[in-house]
Design an enzyme around this catalytic site. Structure first.
Site, PDB file in Angstrom:
ATOM      1  N   GLY A  12       0.772  -1.243   0.000  1.00 37.03           N
ATOM      2  CA  GLY A  12       0.000   0.000   0.000  1.00 37.03           C
ATOM      3  C   GLY A  12       0.796   1.280   0.000  1.00 37.03           C
ATOM      4  O   GLY A  12       0.295   2.323   0.436  1.00 37.03           O
ATOM      5  N   ASN A  14       1.604   3.045  -2.587  1.00 38.31           N
ATOM      6  CA  ASN A  14       0.924   3.963  -3.511  1.00 38.31           C
ATOM      7  C   ASN A  14      -0.360   4.496  -2.875  1.00 38.31           C
ATOM      8  O   ASN A  14      -0.677   5.681  -3.021  1.00 38.31           O
ATOM      9  CB  ASN A  14       0.613   3.256  -4.839  1.00 38.31           C
ATOM     10  CG  ASN A  14       1.804   3.254  -5.774  1.00 38.31           C
ATOM     11  OD1 ASN A  14       2.121   4.260  -6.387  1.00 38.31           O
ATOM     12  ND2 ASN A  14       2.487   2.138  -5.841  1.00 38.31           N
ATOM     13  N   ARG A  66     -15.024 -17.960  -9.580  1.00 38.49           N
ATOM     14  CA  ARG A  66     -14.510 -16.657 -10.002  1.00 38.49           C
ATOM     15  C   ARG A  66     -15.657 -15.777 -10.507  1.00 38.49           C
ATOM     16  O   ARG A  66     -15.686 -14.570 -10.227  1.00 38.49           O
ATOM     17  CB  ARG A  66     -13.462 -16.817 -11.108  1.00 38.49           C
ATOM     18  CG  ARG A  66     -12.908 -15.522 -11.692  1.00 38.49           C
ATOM     19  CD  ARG A  66     -12.261 -14.603 -10.699  1.00 38.49           C
ATOM     20  NE  ARG A  66     -11.098 -15.191 -10.054  1.00 38.49           N
ATOM     21  CZ  ARG A  66     -10.044 -14.487  -9.637  1.00 38.49           C
ATOM     22  NH1 ARG A  66     -10.031 -13.192  -9.780  1.00 38.49           N
ATOM     23  NH2 ARG A  66      -9.032 -15.067  -9.049  1.00 38.49           N
ATOM     24  N   ASN A 108      -4.861   2.768 -13.456  1.00 37.52           N
ATOM     25  CA  ASN A 108      -3.909   1.792 -12.904  1.00 37.52           C
ATOM     26  C   ASN A 108      -2.508   2.388 -12.952  1.00 37.52           C
ATOM     27  O   ASN A 108      -2.180   3.164 -13.857  1.00 37.52           O
ATOM     28  CB  ASN A 108      -3.950   0.501 -13.745  1.00 37.52           C
ATOM     29  CG  ASN A 108      -2.977  -0.554 -13.228  1.00 37.52           C
ATOM     30  OD1 ASN A 108      -2.954  -0.866 -12.047  1.00 37.52           O
ATOM     31  ND2 ASN A 108      -2.141  -1.059 -14.125  1.00 37.52           N
ATOM     32  N   HIS A 110       1.406   1.298 -13.358  1.00 37.76           N
ATOM     33  CA  HIS A 110       2.217   0.147 -13.757  1.00 37.76           C
ATOM     34  C   HIS A 110       3.685   0.563 -13.650  1.00 37.76           C
ATOM     35  O   HIS A 110       4.047   1.665 -14.112  1.00 37.76           O
ATOM     36  CB  HIS A 110       1.876  -0.296 -15.181  1.00 37.76           C
ATOM     37  CG  HIS A 110       2.659  -1.492 -15.623  1.00 37.76           C
ATOM     38  ND1 HIS A 110       2.359  -2.784 -15.191  1.00 37.76           N
ATOM     39  CD2 HIS A 110       3.760  -1.590 -16.408  1.00 37.76           C
ATOM     40  CE1 HIS A 110       3.243  -3.617 -15.708  1.00 37.76           C
ATOM     41  NE2 HIS A 110       4.107  -2.925 -16.457  1.00 37.76           N
ATOM     42  N   ASP A 148     -10.302  -3.332 -21.463  1.00 36.14           N
ATOM     43  CA  ASP A 148     -10.471  -4.771 -21.235  1.00 36.14           C
ATOM     44  C   ASP A 148      -9.224  -5.578 -21.589  1.00 36.14           C
ATOM     45  O   ASP A 148      -9.234  -6.799 -21.565  1.00 36.14           O
ATOM     46  CB  ASP A 148     -11.690  -5.301 -22.011  1.00 36.14           C
ATOM     47  CG  ASP A 148     -11.663  -4.834 -23.458  1.00 36.14           C
ATOM     48  OD1 ASP A 148     -12.687  -4.953 -24.149  1.00 36.14           O
ATOM     49  OD2 ASP A 148     -10.595  -4.325 -23.871  1.00 36.14           O
ATOM     50  N   ASP A 151      -2.904  -3.716 -19.218  1.00 34.62           N
ATOM     51  CA  ASP A 151      -1.981  -2.574 -19.352  1.00 34.62           C
ATOM     52  C   ASP A 151      -2.057  -1.936 -20.735  1.00 34.62           C
ATOM     53  O   ASP A 151      -1.075  -1.414 -21.257  1.00 34.62           O
ATOM     54  CB  ASP A 151      -0.527  -3.019 -19.073  1.00 34.62           C
ATOM     55  CG  ASP A 151      -0.380  -3.664 -17.715  1.00 34.62           C
ATOM     56  OD1 ASP A 151       0.455  -4.590 -17.595  1.00 34.62           O
ATOM     57  OD2 ASP A 151      -1.104  -3.271 -16.786  1.00 34.62           O
ATOM     58  N   GLN A 179      10.654   7.693  -7.113  1.00 35.69           N
ATOM     59  CA  GLN A 179      10.895   8.767  -8.080  1.00 35.69           C
ATOM     60  C   GLN A 179       9.806   8.868  -9.149  1.00 35.69           C
ATOM     61  O   GLN A 179       9.781   9.820  -9.921  1.00 35.69           O
ATOM     62  CB  GLN A 179      12.251   8.573  -8.755  1.00 35.69           C
ATOM     63  CG  GLN A 179      13.420   8.670  -7.785  1.00 35.69           C
ATOM     64  CD  GLN A 179      14.767   8.580  -8.483  1.00 35.69           C
ATOM     65  OE1 GLN A 179      14.864   8.619  -9.710  1.00 35.69           O
ATOM     66  NE2 GLN A 179      15.824   8.412  -7.704  1.00 35.69           N
ATOM     67  N   GLU A 181       6.280   6.414  -9.239  1.00 33.56           N
ATOM     68  CA  GLU A 181       4.909   5.999  -8.905  1.00 33.56           C
ATOM     69  C   GLU A 181       4.231   6.934  -7.910  1.00 33.56           C
ATOM     70  O   GLU A 181       3.081   7.383  -8.127  1.00 33.56           O
ATOM     71  CB  GLU A 181       4.923   4.581  -8.336  1.00 33.56           C
ATOM     72  CG  GLU A 181       5.400   3.548  -9.334  1.00 33.56           C
ATOM     73  CD  GLU A 181       5.427   2.172  -8.741  1.00 33.56           C
ATOM     74  OE1 GLU A 181       4.530   1.844  -7.957  1.00 33.56           O
ATOM     75  OE2 GLU A 181       6.332   1.399  -9.072  1.00 33.56           O
TER      76      GLU A 181
HETATM   77  C1  GRF Z   1       3.817  -1.103  -7.232  1.00 30.81           C
HETATM   78  O1  GRF Z   1       5.139  -1.325  -7.667  1.00 30.81           O
HETATM   79  C2  GRF Z   1       2.946  -0.856  -8.432  1.00 30.81           C
HETATM   80  O2  GRF Z   1       3.596  -0.235  -9.502  1.00 30.81           O
HETATM   81  C3  GRF Z   1       2.573  -2.237  -8.836  1.00 30.81           C
HETATM   82  O3  GRF Z   1       2.407  -2.961  -7.631  1.00 30.81           O
HETATM   83  C4  GRF Z   1       3.201  -2.349  -6.618  1.00 30.81           C
HETATM   84  C5  GRF Z   1       2.300  -2.022  -5.477  1.00 30.81           C
HETATM   85  O4  GRF Z   1       3.029  -1.567  -4.412  1.00 30.81           O
HETATM   86  N1  GRF Z   1       1.333  -2.213  -9.608  1.00 30.81           N
HETATM   87  P1  GRF Z   1       2.243  -0.912  -3.163  1.00 30.81           P
HETATM   88  O5  GRF Z   1       1.235  -1.930  -2.689  1.00 30.81           O
HETATM   89  O6  GRF Z   1       1.575   0.344  -3.650  1.00 30.81           O
HETATM   90  O7  GRF Z   1       3.337  -0.631  -2.165  1.00 30.81           O
END
Ligand code: GRF
Length: 208
Positions: A12, A14, A66, A108, A110, A148, A151, A179, A181
């Site tokens: 978590g 991010n 699912r 999202n 990535h 759909d 990425d 640096q 995300e």
């Molecule tokens: C991050 O590296 C993000 O780019 C990828 O999964 C990771 C999640 O990290 N999609 P966190 O849970 O936000 O620390």
């Protein structure tokens, strides 16, 4: 006010960048309505609780199929009805019905410069391992709308990060988080909250 739901699966960091951005004014006019994780052990859920945000766990493992999970997940999201869904390290495929219910309202983060090192099988450390194996001198992160595919949605923001000599996947992952995300994900949400992001002919147009 932009109401957002953040979907997480891991540590978590991010999510924390978004929480901090809302609290310190970097992200304007935005409210985190809830955090949803598929992983009951995700520390991201603790971060949500510590911030007084509703923390919801919906694990596919607790559903008979699912399809049953996808239906319950989609119904719950429709009931929450956020303006924007943010996937912040969410490792579950988004149900087709949810994508249809929230067109260009799911983003999202990535950990590469899409279209490099993305698509099926490219997640977490695997992305950075592939970048190091290829010997790229620059990598980075991308925020994109979710369609759909995997990425493949319209790109909103990207930020490049230098690959250093002797980088390990772990060291590179941390640099990309710090640096790139944790900067472009809050920035993308702030731009969307200001109404400065739209999609024209499959490409993102940002009005400053
Ligand atoms: C991050 O590296 C993000 O780019 C990828 O999964 C990771 C999640 O990290 N999609 P966190 O849970 O936000 O620390």
């Amino acid at each position: 006010m932009l109401n957002i739901v953040v979907c997480v699966s891991g540590g978590g960091t991010n999510l924390q960048a978004i929480i901090d951005g809302v609290n310190n004014g970097l992200i304007h006019n935005t409210r985190i309505q809830a955090v949803i994780s598929n992983n009951p052990g995700a520390y991201a859920l603790e971060r949500a609780k510590n911030a007084g945000i509703e923390a919801i766990c919906m694990s596919p493992k607790t559903f008979e199929s699912r399809d049953a999970f996808n239906d319950a997940f989609t119904e719950r999201m429709i009931a929450l009805n956020p303006d924007l869904i943010v996937l912040a390290g969410f490792l579950v495929q988004i149900p087709t019905r949810m994508i249809a219910a929230f067109p260009n309202r799911i983003i999202n983060i990535h950990p590469s410069l899409i279209p490099s090192f993305c698509g099926v099988g490219y997640y977490g450390l695997k992305v950075h391992e592939a970048a190091l194996d290829r010997g790229v001198k620059l990598t980075g992160a991308t925020v994109h709308f979710v369609d759909d595919g995997t990425d493949t949605g319209p790109i909103i923001l990207q930020k490049a990060v230098e690959v250093m000599e002797n980088d390990t996947p772990q060291v590179l992952q941390k640099r990309v988080m710090e640096q790139a995300e944790w900067i472009i994900l809050p920035k993308a949400i702030d731009l969307i909250a200001a109404g400065n992001v739209c999609v024209k002919e499959g490409k993102v147009v940002i009005s400053k």
